[in-house]
Write a protein that holds these residues in place. Structure first.
Motif, mmCIF file in Angstrom:
data_model
loop_
_atom_site.group_PDB
_atom_site.id
_atom_site.type_symbol
_atom_site.label_atom_id
_atom_site.label_comp_id
_atom_site.label_asym_id
_atom_site.label_seq_id
_atom_site.Cartn_x
_atom_site.Cartn_y
_atom_site.Cartn_z
ATOM 1 N N MET A 53 18.076 10.074 31.673
ATOM 2 C CA MET A 53 18.924 11.213 31.327
ATOM 3 C C MET A 53 20.272 10.723 30.836
ATOM 4 O O MET A 53 20.765 9.691 31.252
ATOM 5 N N ARG A 54 20.931 11.541 30.005
ATOM 6 C CA ARG A 54 22.120 11.086 29.328
ATOM 7 C C ARG A 54 23.413 11.683 29.883
ATOM 8 O O ARG A 54 24.491 11.361 29.412
ATOM 9 N N PHE A 55 23.313 12.565 30.863
ATOM 10 C CA PHE A 55 24.487 13.293 31.285
ATOM 11 C C PHE A 55 25.118 12.592 32.488
ATOM 12 O O PHE A 55 24.716 12.793 33.617
ATOM 13 N N ARG A 56 26.126 11.759 32.248
ATOM 14 C CA ARG A 56 26.753 10.995 33.309
ATOM 15 C C ARG A 56 28.242 11.298 33.436
ATOM 16 O O ARG A 56 28.939 10.617 34.167
ATOM 17 N N TRP A 57 28.740 12.280 32.690
ATOM 18 C CA TRP A 57 30.136 12.662 32.770
ATOM 19 C C TRP A 57 31.073 11.460 32.687
ATOM 20 O O TRP A 57 31.842 11.182 33.612
ATOM 21 N N PRO A 58 31.072 10.650 31.605
ATOM 22 C CA PRO A 58 31.955 9.485 31.537
ATOM 23 C C PRO A 58 33.415 9.854 31.618
ATOM 24 O O PRO A 58 34.245 9.043 32.026
ATOM 25 N N TRP A 59 33.750 11.107 31.246
ATOM 26 C CA TRP A 59 35.138 11.537 31.322
ATOM 27 C C TRP A 59 35.675 11.480 32.740
ATOM 28 O O TRP A 59 36.885 11.351 32.955
ATOM 29 N N PHE A 60 34.796 11.566 33.755
ATOM 30 C CA PHE A 60 35.284 11.607 35.127
ATOM 31 C C PHE A 60 35.853 10.267 35.570
ATOM 32 O O PHE A 60 36.642 10.217 36.525
ATOM 33 N N TYR A 61 35.486 9.185 34.889
ATOM 34 C CA TYR A 61 36.098 7.895 35.208
ATOM 35 C C TYR A 61 37.597 7.916 34.908
ATOM 36 O O TYR A 61 38.363 7.126 35.476
ATOM 37 N N GLY A 62 38.020 8.780 34.016
ATOM 38 C CA GLY A 62 39.443 8.942 33.746
ATOM 39 C C GLY A 62 40.084 9.998 34.623
ATOM 40 O O GLY A 62 41.260 9.890 34.986
ATOM 41 N N VAL A 63 39.293 11.025 35.001
ATOM 42 C CA VAL A 63 39.827 12.101 35.827
ATOM 43 C C VAL A 63 40.072 11.632 37.257
ATOM 44 O O VAL A 63 41.086 12.002 37.883
ATOM 45 N N ALA A 64 39.178 10.799 37.798
ATOM 46 C CA ALA A 64 39.295 10.367 39.197
ATOM 47 C C ALA A 64 40.627 9.689 39.493
ATOM 48 O O ALA A 64 41.292 10.027 40.486
ATOM 49 N N PRO A 65 41.094 8.719 38.693
ATOM 50 C CA PRO A 65 42.403 8.119 38.979
ATOM 51 C C PRO A 65 43.548 9.126 38.905
ATOM 52 O O PRO A 65 44.516 9.016 39.661
ATOM 53 N N VAL A 66 43.433 10.099 38.006
ATOM 54 C CA VAL A 66 44.487 11.107 37.895
ATOM 55 C C VAL A 66 44.564 11.951 39.167
ATOM 56 O O VAL A 66 45.657 12.212 39.697
ATOM 57 N N LEU A 67 43.411 12.375 39.689
ATOM 58 C CA LEU A 67 43.399 13.151 40.922
ATOM 59 C C LEU A 67 43.957 12.342 42.087
ATOM 60 O O LEU A 67 44.720 12.859 42.916
ATOM 61 N N GLY A 68 43.579 11.061 42.154
ATOM 62 C CA GLY A 68 44.109 10.202 43.205
ATOM 63 C C GLY A 68 45.617 10.018 43.076
ATOM 64 O O GLY A 68 46.350 10.029 44.076
ATOM 65 N N ALA A 69 46.095 9.855 41.852
ATOM 66 C CA ALA A 69 47.533 9.694 41.624
ATOM 67 C C ALA A 69 48.297 10.940 42.045
ATOM 68 O O ALA A 69 49.394 10.846 42.622
ATOM 69 N N LEU A 70 47.725 12.114 41.793
ATOM 70 C CA LEU A 70 48.380 13.360 42.201
ATOM 71 C C LEU A 70 48.491 13.449 43.718
ATOM 72 O O LEU A 70 49.523 13.886 44.253
ATOM 73 N N ALA A 71 47.423 13.042 44.427
ATOM 74 C CA ALA A 71 47.482 13.025 45.894
ATOM 75 C C ALA A 71 48.549 12.039 46.371
ATOM 76 O O ALA A 71 49.275 12.314 47.337
ATOM 77 N N GLY A 72 48.647 10.886 45.695
ATOM 78 C CA GLY A 72 49.686 9.919 46.046
ATOM 79 C C GLY A 72 51.087 10.447 45.786
ATOM 80 O O GLY A 72 52.007 10.237 46.589
ATOM 81 N N LEU A 73 51.263 11.132 44.671
ATOM 82 C CA LEU A 73 52.570 11.722 44.365
ATOM 83 C C LEU A 73 52.956 12.772 45.402
ATOM 84 O O LEU A 73 54.129 12.857 45.804
ATOM 85 N N LEU A 74 51.998 13.567 45.828
ATOM 86 C CA LEU A 74 52.277 14.572 46.846
ATOM 87 C C LEU A 74 52.730 13.912 48.142
ATOM 88 O O LEU A 74 53.690 14.366 48.781
ATOM 89 N N TYR A 75 52.032 12.835 48.517
ATOM 90 C CA TYR A 75 52.421 12.111 49.734
ATOM 91 C C TYR A 75 53.834 11.544 49.597
ATOM 92 O O TYR A 75 54.662 11.662 50.514
ATOM 93 N N GLY A 76 54.118 10.917 48.449
ATOM 94 C CA GLY A 76 55.446 10.351 48.240
ATOM 95 C C GLY A 76 56.533 11.401 48.253
ATOM 96 O O GLY A 76 57.622 11.184 48.789
ATOM 97 N N ALA A 77 56.257 12.584 47.676
ATOM 98 C CA ALA A 77 57.258 13.648 47.641
ATOM 99 C C ALA A 77 57.477 14.266 49.012
ATOM 100 O O ALA A 77 58.612 14.585 49.388
ATOM 101 N N LEU A 78 56.394 14.415 49.800
ATOM 102 C CA LEU A 78 56.522 15.036 51.113
ATOM 103 C C LEU A 78 57.239 14.146 52.114
ATOM 104 O O LEU A 78 58.058 14.618 52.918
#
Length: 351
Positions: free
Chosen positions: A1-26
């Motif tokens: 099958m061809r559906f592997r959502w390669p875009w999520f390899y870029g989305v995952a670091p962004v979501l993690g960075a947002l969680a890190g920014l929230l921690y740093g701000a709090l």
């Protein structure tokens, strides 16, 4: 099958960075840039794991556990990934960005940091578990309220029936039958996800799968889902025989057309489909048994699919009268090349 959502390899670091920014701000912990980098490095493996892009076999084993064991195992795995990710992040920050003077001290997590990571992990486990229980498509649509008001749309429907399940229950009992069907539907989940479909309901030994027209028609994804599922069953044939004494067999019927989709229910919300298409697909599933066909597809859907990919062949079976439908419906059997260790999906099915 061809559906592997390669875009999520870029989305995952962004979501993690947002969680890190929230921690740093709090908690005002160092430069926000360092918090974002740490969050991206810690969060990326967790997000990839949840999207079946990292150690998928381990995830499937954990996902099959009862909910209490699932929660414990998942949180324990998250902690291990958090600790390892923190060590990697500390090394990167220390050696490449010089944010910290002592690499050894930087690799140690504070109590606040560990508690924050555990809370975020527990929240993620809960959200993903609810998402798994009601289906990713249904979960997303309920969150955004897409079907709060009824919508008329076109969809592709698949009714997939596990053949011989009643006979299996008579021989082995209801508890064994539940475990058997549970494992069959677990095996179905990945092919459906890969084809970007949604398992919208289970009715006894039958699964109801749907696609939007765009997703289901693209590269015949709705058909590929069925044969991908068959390949998974064949590949694990020895495991099925050793655990249950047989390899699951199934019948599949596919149809498409307009439906009214709406969110219903007061205490328990559900997205439901109303229209002749759903009833017709159910009748096609019954017809597949009468015709002794493994995969039966309506001419309406085949017309929308256009020329089939080369690995598929069709056998037109003529028009058949269906209960509750005024006009006969033309149907065809769809076959694919032989699966290793199993006959081509065209033979008779017992039960």
């Amino acid at each position: 099958m061809r559906f592997r959502w390669p875009w999520f390899y870029g989305v995952a670091p962004v979501l993690g960075a947002l969680a890190g920014l929230l921690y740093g701000a709090l908690f005002e912990v160092g430069p926000l840039t360092g918090s974002a980098i740490r969050g991206a490095i810690i969060g990326t493996p967790i997000m990839l794991y949840e999207r079946r892009l990292l150690v998928p076999a381990l995830r499937e084993r954990i996902r099959g556990l009862a909910t209490p064991l699932f929660l414990l195992a998942t949180v324990a795995l998250y902690i291990a990934m958090i600790v390892a990710g923190n060590a990697v992040a500390s090394t990167v920050l220390n050696r490449l960005f010089r944010f910290m003077y002592s690499e050894r001290n930087a690799m140690l997590m504070t109590d606040t940091g560990l508690l924050y990571a555990l809370c975020i992990s527990a929240l993620a486990v809960f959200v993903f578990r609810v998402r798994d229980l009601i289906g990713p498509g249904v979960f997303a649509n309920l969150l955004i309220g897409r079907y709060h008001r009824p919508i008329r749309e076109e969809r592709i429907f698949l009714f997939l029936d596990v053949a011989g399940s009643t006979r299996f229950a008579d021989r082995h009992g209801d508890h064994a039958a539940q475990a058997y069907l549970g494992q069959v539907f677990n095996a179905l989940a990945l092919p459906v996800s890969r084809s970007r479909g949604s398992i919208d309901d289970y009715i006894g030994d039958l699964a109801l799968v749907t696609w939007t027209m765009e997703r289901g028609l693209r590269d015949a994804a709705c058909l590929r889902c069925v044969f991908d599922f068959a390949e998974r069953l064949a590949a694990d044939a020895d495991t099925w025989r050793s655990r249950f004494g047989q390899v699951p067999e199934f019948r599949a019927a596919l149809h498409c057309g307009p439906v009214v989709t709406a969110e219903i229910g007061l205490e328990r919300h559900k997205i439901a489909y109303f229209g002749d298409v759903v009833n017709t697909t159910a009748r096609l599933e019954s017809l597949s048994k009468s015709l002794d066909v493994r995969v039966l597809v309506s001419a309406d859907l085949l017309a929308r699919l256009g020329p089939l990919p080369t690995e598929f062949t069709r056998e037109d079976l003529g028009a058949h009268a269906l209960r509750g439908r005024a006009e006969p419906l033309a149907v065809a059997a769809i076959r694919c090349g032989p699966t290793a260790g199993a006959p081509a999906l065209s033979g008779a099915i017992s039960g």
